[in-house]
Design a protein around this motif. Sequence first.
Motif, short mmCIF file in Angstrom:
data_model
loop_
_atom_site.label_atom_id
_atom_site.label_comp_id
_atom_site.label_asym_id
_atom_site.label_seq_id
_atom_site.Cartn_x
_atom_site.Cartn_y
_atom_site.Cartn_z
N GLN A 604 -1.29 7.76 8.12
CA GLN A 604 -1.22 7.27 6.74
C GLN A 604 -1.65 5.82 6.63
O GLN A 604 -2.33 5.43 5.67
N TRP A 605 -1.29 5.01 7.63
CA TRP A 605 -1.65 3.60 7.56
C TRP A 605 -3.15 3.41 7.64
O TRP A 605 -3.70 2.43 7.13
N VAL A 606 -3.86 4.32 8.29
CA VAL A 606 -5.31 4.18 8.40
C VAL A 606 -5.94 4.18 7.01
O VAL A 606 -6.75 3.31 6.65
N SER A 607 -5.57 5.16 6.20
CA SER A 607 -6.14 5.24 4.85
C SER A 607 -5.67 4.09 3.98
O SER A 607 -6.45 3.56 3.17
N ARG A 608 -4.40 3.66 4.14
CA ARG A 608 -3.89 2.57 3.32
C ARG A 608 -4.59 1.26 3.66
O ARG A 608 -4.92 0.46 2.77
N ILE A 609 -4.84 1.03 4.96
CA ILE A 609 -5.53 -0.21 5.36
C ILE A 609 -6.98 -0.18 4.89
O ILE A 609 -7.50 -1.17 4.34
N ASN A 610 -7.65 0.95 5.10
CA ASN A 610 -9.03 1.06 4.64
C ASN A 610 -9.13 0.88 3.13
O ASN A 610 -10.05 0.22 2.62
N SER A 611 -8.19 1.49 2.42
CA SER A 611 -8.18 1.37 0.95
C SER A 611 -7.98 -0.07 0.52
O SER A 611 -8.63 -0.56 -0.40
N ALA A 612 -7.06 -0.77 1.21
CA ALA A 612 -6.79 -2.16 0.85
C ALA A 612 -8.01 -3.03 1.12
O ALA A 612 -8.32 -3.95 0.34
N LEU A 613 -8.74 -2.77 2.21
CA LEU A 613 -9.95 -3.53 2.50
C LEU A 613 -11.04 -3.26 1.47
O LEU A 613 -11.75 -4.17 1.03
N GLU A 614 -11.18 -2.01 1.11
CA GLU A 614 -12.22 -1.63 0.16
C GLU A 614 -11.90 -2.12 -1.25
O GLU A 614 -12.81 -2.52 -2.01
N ASP A 615 -10.60 -2.12 -1.63
CA ASP A 615 -10.20 -2.53 -2.98
C ASP A 615 -9.89 -4.02 -3.06
O ASP A 615 -9.36 -4.48 -4.09
N ASP A 616 -10.13 -4.75 -1.99
CA ASP A 616 -9.86 -6.19 -1.93
C ASP A 616 -8.40 -6.50 -2.22
O ASP A 616 -8.07 -7.43 -2.98
N ARG A 617 -7.52 -5.70 -1.64
CA ARG A 617 -6.08 -5.94 -1.80
C ARG A 617 -5.49 -6.69 -0.60
O ARG A 617 -4.28 -6.84 -0.50
N ARG A 645 -1.52 -6.13 -0.22
CA ARG A 645 -0.85 -5.72 -1.46
C ARG A 645 -0.94 -4.21 -1.60
O ARG A 645 -2.01 -3.63 -1.41
N GLY A 646 0.19 -3.61 -1.91
CA GLY A 646 0.20 -2.17 -2.11
C GLY A 646 -0.40 -1.80 -3.45
O GLY A 646 -0.79 -2.66 -4.26
N ILE A 647 -0.46 -0.51 -3.69
CA ILE A 647 -0.99 -0.03 -4.97
C ILE A 647 -0.16 -0.56 -6.13
O ILE A 647 -0.67 -0.82 -7.22
N ASP A 648 1.16 -0.77 -5.87
CA ASP A 648 2.05 -1.31 -6.91
C ASP A 648 2.01 -2.83 -6.95
O ASP A 648 2.83 -3.47 -7.62
N ASN A 649 1.05 -3.45 -6.24
CA ASN A 649 0.82 -4.90 -6.21
C ASN A 649 1.93 -5.67 -5.49
O ASN A 649 1.98 -6.89 -5.55
N LYS A 650 2.81 -4.97 -4.78
CA LYS A 650 3.84 -5.64 -3.99
C LYS A 650 3.26 -6.05 -2.63
O LYS A 650 2.47 -5.31 -2.04
N LEU A 651 3.70 -7.24 -2.16
CA LEU A 651 3.20 -7.72 -0.88
C LEU A 651 3.79 -6.91 0.27
O LEU A 651 5.00 -6.61 0.30
N ILE A 652 2.94 -6.56 1.22
CA ILE A 652 3.37 -5.85 2.44
C ILE A 652 3.22 -6.83 3.59
O ILE A 652 2.14 -7.38 3.82
N PRO A 653 4.31 -7.12 4.35
CA PRO A 653 4.23 -8.10 5.44
C PRO A 653 3.32 -7.60 6.56
O PRO A 653 3.13 -6.39 6.73
N PRO A 654 2.76 -8.51 7.35
CA PRO A 654 1.82 -8.11 8.39
C PRO A 654 2.47 -7.24 9.47
O PRO A 654 1.79 -6.41 10.09
N GLY A 655 3.76 -7.40 9.70
CA GLY A 655 4.41 -6.60 10.73
C GLY A 655 4.43 -5.12 10.41
O GLY A 655 4.63 -4.29 11.30
N ALA A 656 4.19 -4.75 9.14
CA ALA A 656 4.22 -3.34 8.76
C ALA A 656 2.90 -2.66 9.01
O ALA A 656 2.87 -1.47 9.35
N PHE A 657 1.77 -3.37 8.83
CA PHE A 657 0.48 -2.69 8.92
C PHE A 657 -0.39 -3.14 10.09
O PHE A 657 -1.27 -2.40 10.52
N LEU A 658 -0.18 -4.36 10.63
CA LEU A 658 -1.03 -4.82 11.72
C LEU A 658 -0.88 -3.99 13.00
O LEU A 658 -1.88 -3.70 13.67
N PRO A 659 0.36 -3.56 13.40
CA PRO A 659 0.44 -2.70 14.59
C PRO A 659 -0.37 -1.42 14.44
O PRO A 659 -1.04 -0.98 15.38
N ALA A 660 -0.31 -0.80 13.24
CA ALA A 660 -1.10 0.40 13.03
C ALA A 660 -2.59 0.09 13.05
O ALA A 660 -3.40 0.88 13.56
#
Length: 861
Positions: A604-617, A645-660
Motif C-alpha cells: 500500500q505504501w508503494v502506491s501512496r508514495i508514488n501518488s504523493a510524488l506525482e501529485d506534488d504532495r 501530505r495525505g489525501i486529507d492534507n494531513k502531514l505524515i511523518p517521515p518515519g511512517a513512509f521512508l522505511p517502506a
Amino acid sequence: MNRKRHIPILTWVVLATLIFTLILTTAMGLVIRHEHLGHLEFTKDVADGQMAAIGLITKIELQKGSYDTLNTLFEQWAGENSEIDEITLISQNGFVIASYGPIKPSDRRYIVRKEIPYSYRGRAALMLAQSLESAYMRTQHLGLEMIVAIVVLSSGFFLLTHLFLSRKHEARLLSLAIIELRESESHNLRLAAYPQENPNPITAFDMDGKLTFKNPACSILMRRLNQTDISEILPDDHKNIINRIQGGENQIFAEKLAGSVYLLAHYQMIDVANEIYVYIQDITAQRRAEKELRKERNQARTTLGSIGDGVISVDRDLAISYLNTSAEKLCRLDSHEVIGKGIAEVLVLIDEDEGWSIDALILTCLGNTVEEVVNKQATLVLPDGEHLNVDVTATNINSQDDDIRGVVIVLRDVTREKRLQGELQRQARHDSLTDLMNRNAFETHLENALESARTRDHEHILCFMDLDQFKVVNDTCGHVAGDELLRQLAIVMRKHFRGSDVLARIGGDEFSAILIDCPLDRAIERIDSLRGEVQEHIFNWENHSFRITLSIGVVPIDQYSVSTARLMSTADAACYTAKDSGRNCINVYEKDGASTKLRLGEMQWVSRINSALEDDRMTLYAQPIVELNRSDAGIVALEILVRMRGIDNKLIPPGAFLPAAERYDLIERIDHWVIEKVMRELSECEGPAPDCFINLSGATLSRNHIAPYLKRLFEKYSVNPAQLTFEVTETVAIQNLSSAIQMIHELRCIGCRFALDDFGSGLSSFGYLKNLPLDFVKIDGMFVKNMHVDPLDRSMVEAIHTVASTMKLTTIAEFVENDEVKEELLKIGIDLGQGYGIAHPKPFAEYIAGENGSNVIWLRT
C-alpha cells in the motif's frame, strides 16, 4: 659484642635523661616566669609612686606659675631615677608646659598619666614613662643561669644513671655466665660417658687426625670384618674429611664399602672435647633393598616410558606419585613440579554431560573391592586453555596384602579421531560453500520441528528465501563472484537467527530457515530485519556494484501441518507470491487468505508514495543549524527534512513512509525529488540563499549516477554547489564504504560538501573519519541530549569533537534541547548545534520568504 650489649642501656639512659631534662626545664621556666612578672609589678608600683610625688609638686608649682622651675625639677628627678624614660606636662590647649625625655626612648616602658588642675585655665595632662628594660635584662640573666643549671644537672643525671644501669647489666651477665658454666660441666660429664656405652661403633680423632678413642662396638665391627687397621672401615677420603671439619664444617656423612658391607660414617665436631667423633653404621641391608627397588623401578619406568599413552599414578590421598614422559607431553606438565600435588590441582578433566571430575573417578576406583577397570571419555583442559578429547582408564594399585595403595590412570589422546569424525559428520550435513546446513540436514530438522508442533503444541515458523536477480551477478561477473556473494549473504543471515534456529542453503540461490518456538509476529519482525539488511548490503566485484534483495515466503508450523513436503512446497509458493508482488518483500501463507491482505498492506505504501510524488504532495521542512555562542542565534545553515501530505492534507511523518520507500526501492526517487526541489527554491530566493544540508539514503549512495544528475541540476538552476552539504549516516557510510568514498570524492570535485550524520550511533571506529573525505561531523543526539547530567555522554561528545578538530572538521551537535546542554557544548568548544531547544522544524519556504529575510542571519562556514 660489648657495644651491642650496651646499646639498650644507652637508649634507656638517654630516654630517662630527656624526661628529667623536660621536667627540670618546665620547673625552671615556671620560676623564671614568676620572677619576671614580679619585676614588672615592682617597676609599675615604683612608677605609680613617683607619679604621685611628681604630681603633687607639679600642682604646687603650677599654682605659683613657676614653669621654668618645673623643667628644672623634671630633669633633677629623672637624673636621680635612671629608669624614668620621659616626663611631659601638656596644657589643655595642647601647649607643652614642661618636659623631659631622651633622644631615643625605650622600646618597652610603662606609662602613667594624671590630670593636674591649675587656676582658672583648666587642667594639664601629666605623663610619666618608666623604662622596663632593666626588668627584661634581669629576666634574661636569670634565664641564662637556669640554662647552665639545666645542662649541669642533666649531665650529672646522665652519668649517674648510665653508671647505675651498666653495673646492673654487668652483674646480670656475670650471673648468666656462672649458670652456663655449670650446665656445660654437667653436659661434658654426660657426653664423656656416652661413647663408651653406645652399641654403635664410635671412634674419635684429635684435630691433627690422630686416633684418640674407639669404643667396644667399633672393636667388634673390626673383628667381624677381619680388619686390624681402623682406616679399613673408614671412608677413603678420611683425611680430607678431617681437614674439612677443621676448616669449619660441623658434620659430614660419607660411605665406605668394606668387602660386601656398606658402612655409613658420620663425622661430627665436638667442641667441648675439641675432637672429631665418627659414628659408624652398617647400612648393607638398606643399600641392597634400594638397589633391588631401583632395578624394578627402572624396568617399570622403561616400560611405561615406551608407552604412547599418558600414565599417571596417585596414592590414596589423591596425590600424584608418578607420571611417564607421554603424560608430561600430553598434559604439558613437569614431573618435578607436580609430584606430590593433588591430581585435581594440576589435571583438569571435564565431562559436559554430567557433574563429573577426576577426583570422582579415582574415588570410584578406591571404593571397588575387586580389581575393576573404569573407562570414561572426557575433555582434558591444558594449562594454556586448549581442550583435548581423551579416553580415561583407571584401575587400582594393590600391595602384596591386597591393600589398595593407589590408582593408576591411563590417558589416550583421541582429539584427532574425534575431530575427523566430527568433520565427516559436518561435511555430510553442511553446504561446503556457505558452511550452512544442506538440504538433507534441514529436512531432518524440519521433521523434528513438525513432530514437536504436533505432539507438544509448539509453534515454529518456516521461511523460504530466494535471492532476487541473482542471475545478473553470475551473468555479469561469473560464478566465482556469485559464490562470493552467497558467502557474504550467509554471514549476514546468521546474525538474524538464534542458536536454536535452523538456517540452511537448499539450492543455488535459495535459503530456508526454521525459527524454533517463535510467534508469527516476532518472526516477521526478525525476517523483515534480515530482508532490510540484505537490501542494504552492496556487493562490490571488480568494477561492479550490486544490490541484492530477498523474496521471502513464510509458513507457520503447527499441529495442523500435514507433512514436511507440504510445508516446503507451501513455503516455496509463498516465496514466489512475494516475487510476483514486486520482489524484496515477505509473503505469509495462511489458509484464510490473510497472506494476500498482508501483501496488499505491505504494498500500500508503494502506491501512496508514488501518488504523493506525482501529485506534488511531498513538502520540505527545515531545521536551522546555528552558532551557539551568538545571542541572536545566527543561522549557519538549514537541515532539509521531507514530509508527505495525505489525501486529507494531513502531514505524515517521515518515519511512517521512508522505511517502506527504502524497502521497495522508492527512496532514491524521493532523494532526487528533495535535491531538485531545494535547488529550485534556492534559485528563486530573492534574498541571500541559505546553505542547506540534505540527507542521502544508502540506495542513492550506492548508485553511480548521482554525480551526473547533480551536475545537470546545478547547470539548470545556477545554484552554487558550495551551498549544498550532503549528509550520510555513519551506518550507511560504513556499510557502503567503498561506494561512499568514491561518490563523496566525485561530489566534492563538483564543489559540494559532506557531513557524517549521527556519528557515534554505529559504534564504529574513529578510523573511518580518516578514510571519508568529510567537512562536517554531526554528533548523534543520544550523546548530546543528556550530556549535562551524564558524564559518560559528555566524555563521548568531547572525544568526538577532539578527534574531529584534529582532522580540521567542523563539529555540529544534534538534539540541543535546553540551555544547559548549550552551555556544556560551548565549554567543550562546539559552536554549532541544532535541536528543539533552538528551533522546531518548520516549512522550508518560511526561511527563504522575502518578508522573513531581515530576520535571518546567514553565515558561511
